[in-house]
Design a protein around this motif. Structure first.
Motif, mmCIF file in Angstrom:
data_model
loop_
_atom_site.group_PDB
_atom_site.id
_atom_site.type_symbol
_atom_site.label_atom_id
_atom_site.label_comp_id
_atom_site.label_asym_id
_atom_site.label_seq_id
_atom_site.Cartn_x
_atom_site.Cartn_y
_atom_site.Cartn_z
ATOM 1 N N LEU A 37 0.810 -1.217 0.000
ATOM 2 C CA LEU A 37 0.000 0.000 0.000
ATOM 3 C C LEU A 37 0.846 1.270 0.000
ATOM 4 O O LEU A 37 0.322 2.362 -0.205
ATOM 5 N N CYS A 38 2.147 1.118 0.235
ATOM 6 C CA CYS A 38 3.040 2.276 0.257
ATOM 7 C C CYS A 38 3.647 2.565 -1.120
ATOM 8 O O CYS A 38 4.261 3.617 -1.309
ATOM 9 N N ILE A 39 3.481 1.652 -2.052
ATOM 10 C CA ILE A 39 4.113 1.804 -3.364
ATOM 11 C C ILE A 39 3.350 2.849 -4.183
ATOM 12 O O ILE A 39 2.178 2.638 -4.511
ATOM 13 N N PRO A 40 3.986 3.959 -4.526
ATOM 14 C CA PRO A 40 3.260 5.015 -5.262
ATOM 15 C C PRO A 40 2.682 4.532 -6.589
ATOM 16 O O PRO A 40 1.596 4.948 -6.984
ATOM 17 N N GLY A 41 3.411 3.658 -7.262
ATOM 18 C CA GLY A 41 2.982 3.198 -8.573
ATOM 19 C C GLY A 41 1.621 2.537 -8.587
ATOM 20 O O GLY A 41 0.886 2.633 -9.574
ATOM 21 N N THR A 63 18.140 22.096 -12.440
ATOM 22 C CA THR A 63 17.952 23.372 -13.144
ATOM 23 C C THR A 63 16.497 23.849 -13.146
ATOM 24 O O THR A 63 16.202 24.899 -13.724
ATOM 25 N N SER A 64 15.611 23.088 -12.512
ATOM 26 C CA SER A 64 14.183 23.452 -12.532
ATOM 27 C C SER A 64 13.759 24.290 -11.341
ATOM 28 O O SER A 64 12.576 24.600 -11.191
ATOM 29 N N GLY A 65 14.709 24.617 -10.493
ATOM 30 C CA GLY A 65 14.397 25.495 -9.371
ATOM 31 C C GLY A 65 13.746 24.773 -8.203
ATOM 32 O O GLY A 65 13.444 23.577 -8.269
ATOM 33 N N ILE A 66 13.549 25.519 -7.133
ATOM 34 C CA ILE A 66 12.949 24.959 -5.916
ATOM 35 C C ILE A 66 11.452 25.244 -5.928
ATOM 36 O O ILE A 66 11.012 26.382 -5.716
ATOM 37 N N ASN A 67 10.695 24.225 -6.206
ATOM 38 C CA ASN A 67 9.232 24.320 -6.161
ATOM 39 C C ASN A 67 8.674 22.952 -5.814
ATOM 40 O O ASN A 67 9.394 21.939 -5.867
ATOM 41 N N GLY A 68 7.413 22.898 -5.460
ATOM 42 C CA GLY A 68 6.816 21.662 -4.992
ATOM 43 C C GLY A 68 6.881 20.544 -6.004
ATOM 44 O O GLY A 68 7.215 19.394 -5.671
ATOM 45 N N SER A 69 6.610 20.854 -7.256
ATOM 46 C CA SER A 69 6.605 19.842 -8.311
ATOM 47 C C SER A 69 7.990 19.240 -8.512
ATOM 48 O O SER A 69 8.145 18.016 -8.605
ATOM 49 N N ASN A 70 8.998 20.089 -8.550
ATOM 50 C CA ASN A 70 10.360 19.609 -8.777
ATOM 51 C C ASN A 70 10.886 18.821 -7.583
ATOM 52 O O ASN A 70 11.594 17.816 -7.742
ATOM 53 N N LEU A 71 10.558 19.275 -6.372
ATOM 54 C CA LEU A 71 10.974 18.550 -5.179
ATOM 55 C C LEU A 71 10.342 17.160 -5.130
ATOM 56 O O LEU A 71 10.985 16.185 -4.740
ATOM 57 N N PHE A 72 9.080 17.068 -5.544
ATOM 58 C CA PHE A 72 8.410 15.770 -5.580
ATOM 59 C C PHE A 72 9.070 14.855 -6.609
ATOM 60 O O PHE A 72 9.259 13.657 -6.367
ATOM 61 N N GLU A 73 9.424 15.409 -7.778
ATOM 62 C CA GLU A 73 10.133 14.636 -8.799
ATOM 63 C C GLU A 73 11.440 14.075 -8.236
ATOM 64 O O GLU A 73 11.750 12.893 -8.416
ATOM 65 N N ALA A 74 12.202 14.938 -7.571
ATOM 66 C CA ALA A 74 13.483 14.508 -7.007
ATOM 67 C C ALA A 74 13.266 13.432 -5.947
ATOM 68 O O ALA A 74 14.003 12.431 -5.896
ATOM 69 N N TYR A 75 12.258 13.621 -5.123
ATOM 70 C CA TYR A 75 11.951 12.671 -4.044
ATOM 71 C C TYR A 75 11.617 11.298 -4.613
ATOM 72 O O TYR A 75 12.157 10.272 -4.179
ATOM 73 N N MET A 76 10.731 11.264 -5.606
ATOM 74 C CA MET A 76 10.310 9.994 -6.186
ATOM 75 C C MET A 76 11.463 9.298 -6.904
ATOM 76 O O MET A 76 11.607 8.076 -6.840
ATOM 77 N N LEU A 135 0.920 9.208 -0.450
ATOM 78 C CA LEU A 135 -0.049 10.138 0.120
ATOM 79 C C LEU A 135 -0.038 11.471 -0.618
ATOM 80 O O LEU A 135 -1.098 12.051 -0.904
ATOM 81 N N ALA A 136 1.157 11.946 -0.946
ATOM 82 C CA ALA A 136 1.261 13.206 -1.661
ATOM 83 C C ALA A 136 0.596 13.100 -3.032
ATOM 84 O O ALA A 136 -0.098 14.030 -3.471
ATOM 85 N N PHE A 137 0.790 11.961 -3.697
ATOM 86 C CA PHE A 137 0.166 11.782 -5.006
ATOM 87 C C PHE A 137 -1.349 11.772 -4.889
ATOM 88 O O PHE A 137 -2.053 12.426 -5.662
ATOM 89 N N LEU A 138 -1.872 11.019 -3.921
ATOM 90 C CA LEU A 138 -3.327 10.897 -3.773
ATOM 91 C C LEU A 138 -3.974 12.242 -3.466
ATOM 92 O O LEU A 138 -5.075 12.543 -3.935
ATOM 93 N N VAL A 139 -3.288 13.048 -2.693
ATOM 94 C CA VAL A 139 -3.884 14.320 -2.269
ATOM 95 C C VAL A 139 -3.711 15.410 -3.323
ATOM 96 O O VAL A 139 -4.632 16.195 -3.590
ATOM 97 N N LEU A 140 -2.543 15.439 -3.967
ATOM 98 C CA LEU A 140 -2.204 16.581 -4.795
ATOM 99 C C LEU A 140 -2.394 16.366 -6.289
ATOM 100 O O LEU A 140 -2.558 17.341 -7.034
#
Length: 380
Positions: free
Chosen positions: A156-160, A275-288, A373-378
């Protein structure tokens, strides 16, 4: 039945029940809140490609300006798996490529009795049930190990899995066959091992990687009877591929765009992140992306600690690692793509038996659970 077996069965039932509750909640959340009660929302249908002739624009949730996602292709095939309407082929971006992945749309059509109103619900139901089945088989996989009885709930923790559920693709259905083939291999059910991986290849041809992993592991462990059955298991996917060639469908298998020089996709991915800067979308990409990288590494580390039990997982991990190294930015550019394409890496990690003091799996699956959780909510 002994007391220990009763306890094991009790844990299995509990895990499956917990999974059932979570899956039902997420499906209803998607259906009523994300997609406003429109079942076609599960297939991320874009406005650029032609719509299936069996769908009407007024009853379909269409994302304007988007090309759509793979779920749109699977839905088009499920509504017409025998390609009786020529407009079905026109609605597919790469017909010969899409038609190779026939099992998921075909099973959906059969279970829906050809009722095109019912078929989209059946497809979503198959993916939902697949999550529950994966948990149930994983429980069985660990029945002979002294590990936590709640290991299967890491699923249940697997984002995919939530991405696939929301996009209507075949990856969860194929992962059921992967998990089932590994379970059967471990407990020496040779015929079933070959059957499940054969069905997996008819669902998603990339599971040939898993077939090769099973073949090589059988060779190393001298399970020659298993090798014979695995060779027989290749016959249905080969026959289906030969049949498709005679249909003379347009399109081609998209290998060139998805793969390139080794490590170039990974390097380009990190350049893009930096090079995409500090924003929520880019941070999530890096995290995943980093969690996926760590999952590859964790499977290898666990294998070094417990080689015999995890040989199959490590060989599978090796094959997927090669695929990852050669992947282009086309696959690695967006978390929805690489999280789905390499979702089976998380399942290899899930099935790895870890007796080390460091809870690698618990740490990584907890981190991936945050991503889920971040994917489901956002995600929208």
């Amino acid at each position: 039945m002994s007391n220990s077996n009763k306890v094991q069965v009790g844990y299995n039932i509990r895990n499956v029940f917990i999974t059932f509750i979570v899956v039902v909640f997420v499906v209803l959340y998607f259906y009523f809140i994300k997609f406003d009660g429109n079942i076609t929302g599960f297939f991320r249908i874009g406005s650029i490609l032609p719509l299936s002739p069996f769908l009407t624009p007024e009853n379909t949730l269409i994302y304007q300006g988007e090309i759509g996602y793979d779920g749109q292709q699977f839905l088009s095939l499920a509504l017409d798996p025998f390609l009786q309407n020529p407009e079905t082929i026109n609605s597919l971006d790469h017909p010969i490529y899409r038609y190779r992945r026939i099992l998921y749309p075909l099973v959906s059509y059969i279970l829906g009795f050809g009722n095109r109103t019912l078929i989209p619900y059946i497809m979503v139901g198959i993916n939902a049930v697949s999550i529950i089945v994966i948990v149930a088989i994983t429980n069985l996989y660990f029945k002979s190990d002294q590990v936590s009885k709640f290991q299967s709930l890491f699923t249940l923790c697997i984002p995919g899995i939530w991405m696939v559920l929301s996009l209507g693709t075949a990856d969860l259905f194929s992962s059921v066959f992967l998990i089932a083939s590994f379970y059967c291999y471990r407990y020496e059910k040779y015929k079933l091992t070959a059957l499940f991986i054969s069905l997996g290849c008819l669902t998603r041809e990339t599971l040939l990687i898993v077939w090769f992993a099973l073949f090589l592991t059988s060779l190393i462990q001298k399970r020659f009877k298993q090798i014979n059955y695995l060779l027989y298991g290749l016959i249905p996917p080969i026959l289906w591929t030969v049949y498709i060639t005679f249909l003379d469908l347009p399109g081609k298998v998209r290998v060139k765009d998805n793969f390139g020089f080794p490590f170039m996709g990974i390097i380009n991915k990190f350049i893009k992140i930096l090079t995409s800067g500090i924003n929520g979308s880019n941070l999530f990409e890096a995290y995943m992306f980093i969690i996926l990288l760590l999952s590859f590494a964790a499977i290898f580390v666990i294998y070094l600690k417990q080689r015999k039990l995890n040989l199959l997982m490590q060989i599978g991990n090796g094959f997927y690692s090669v695929m990852f190294v050669f992947s282009s930015i086309t696959i690695l550019g967006y978390y929805l793509d690489y999280s789905r394409v390499f979702m089976d890496v998380y399942f290899l990690l899930l099935l790895s038996v870890n007796y080390t003091k460091i809870p690698y799996k618990t740490i990584l699956f907890s981190a991936s659970g945050i991503g889920s959780l971040a994917f489901l909510v956002l995600h929208s």
